[in-house]
Design an enzyme around this catalytic site. Sequence first.
Site, PDB file in Angstrom:
ATOM      1  N   CYS A  85      16.027-101.712 117.591  1.00 21.94           N
ATOM      2  CA  CYS A  85      16.166-101.275 119.025  1.00 21.94           C
ATOM      3  C   CYS A  85      14.872-101.689 119.783  1.00 21.94           C
ATOM      4  CB  CYS A  85      15.850 -99.633 118.985  1.00 21.94           C
ATOM      5  SG  CYS A  85      15.962 -98.914 120.587  1.00 21.94           S
ATOM      6  N   HIS A 127      25.344 -97.509 119.687  1.00 23.98           N
ATOM      7  CA  HIS A 127      23.882 -97.368 119.830  1.00 23.98           C
ATOM      8  C   HIS A 127      23.181 -97.229 121.120  1.00 23.98           C
ATOM      9  CE1 HIS A 127      19.580 -98.782 118.514  1.00 23.98           C
ATOM     10  NE2 HIS A 127      19.541 -98.989 119.851  1.00 23.98           N
ATOM     11  N   GLU A 128      24.130 -98.281 122.137  1.00 23.69           N
ATOM     12  CA  GLU A 128      23.746 -98.062 123.609  1.00 23.69           C
ATOM     13  C   GLU A 128      24.106 -96.636 124.153  1.00 23.69           C
ATOM     14  OE1 GLU A 128      21.215-100.109 124.327  1.00 23.69           O
ATOM     15  OE2 GLU A 128      21.747-101.634 122.677  1.00 23.69           O
ATOM     16  N   HIS A 131      21.867 -93.942 123.592  1.00 24.32           N
ATOM     17  CA  HIS A 131      20.576 -93.945 124.589  1.00 24.32           C
ATOM     18  C   HIS A 131      20.993 -93.131 125.935  1.00 24.32           C
ATOM     19  CE1 HIS A 131      17.479 -96.559 122.931  1.00 24.32           C
ATOM     20  NE2 HIS A 131      18.388 -97.356 122.599  1.00 24.32           N
TER      21      HIS A 131
END
Length: 148
Positions: A85, A127-128, A131
Site C-alpha cells: 500500500c 484494496h482501494e 480505503h
Amino acid sequence: MEILTFGNEILTRKAKEVIDFTVIPKLVLHMFETLDKGGIGLAAPQVGVSLRLFITDVVGDKKRVFINPKITSTSAMTCSMEEGCLSFPGIYFPVERPEGVMIEYYDEENKKQGMWASGMLARVVQHEYDHLDGILFIKYYNWGDKHE
Ligand code: ZN
C-alpha cells in the site's frame, strides 16, 4: 500530490459520495500523476481527499477511474496474494480475498458502469474500495496463532 501515510486520520475516515463531478477531471489527473511515480492503485483519501473515488493502473489493463463504486457480489473462491500500500511504504504481506468481484460505479462522465473484475484488477479494486470505508490492509495481517 502528497500521499498520506499511516497515522493520518483521513485514512481511517469513511469517504463521502461524489456529488459535484466538476472537481473530478483535475483530481483524477493529479492522482494519475502521483500513481505514475509507482503503484497500481490509489484512492482519493490517500491524497487527502475524502471522496469515494479510486483509480487503477494494472499492467495489461487500461487506466480506470471508479467513482461512487459498489461491490455488489464476490466470488466464493478466494485466493491469497502479496499486497502493498502506498500509505505503508515497504510493507508487503499476503492477503486472502475473493478472486473476483462485480463492481458498479460511475465513470468520469458520470455514466453508470458495471464490470466483473478478476485477477490483479479484482485485487486492486478490493484494496482501494476498502480505503473508501477507512479500512486499511493491515486489518488483514495474519498474526498467526503462535500465542501459547
Ligand atoms: Zn492502500
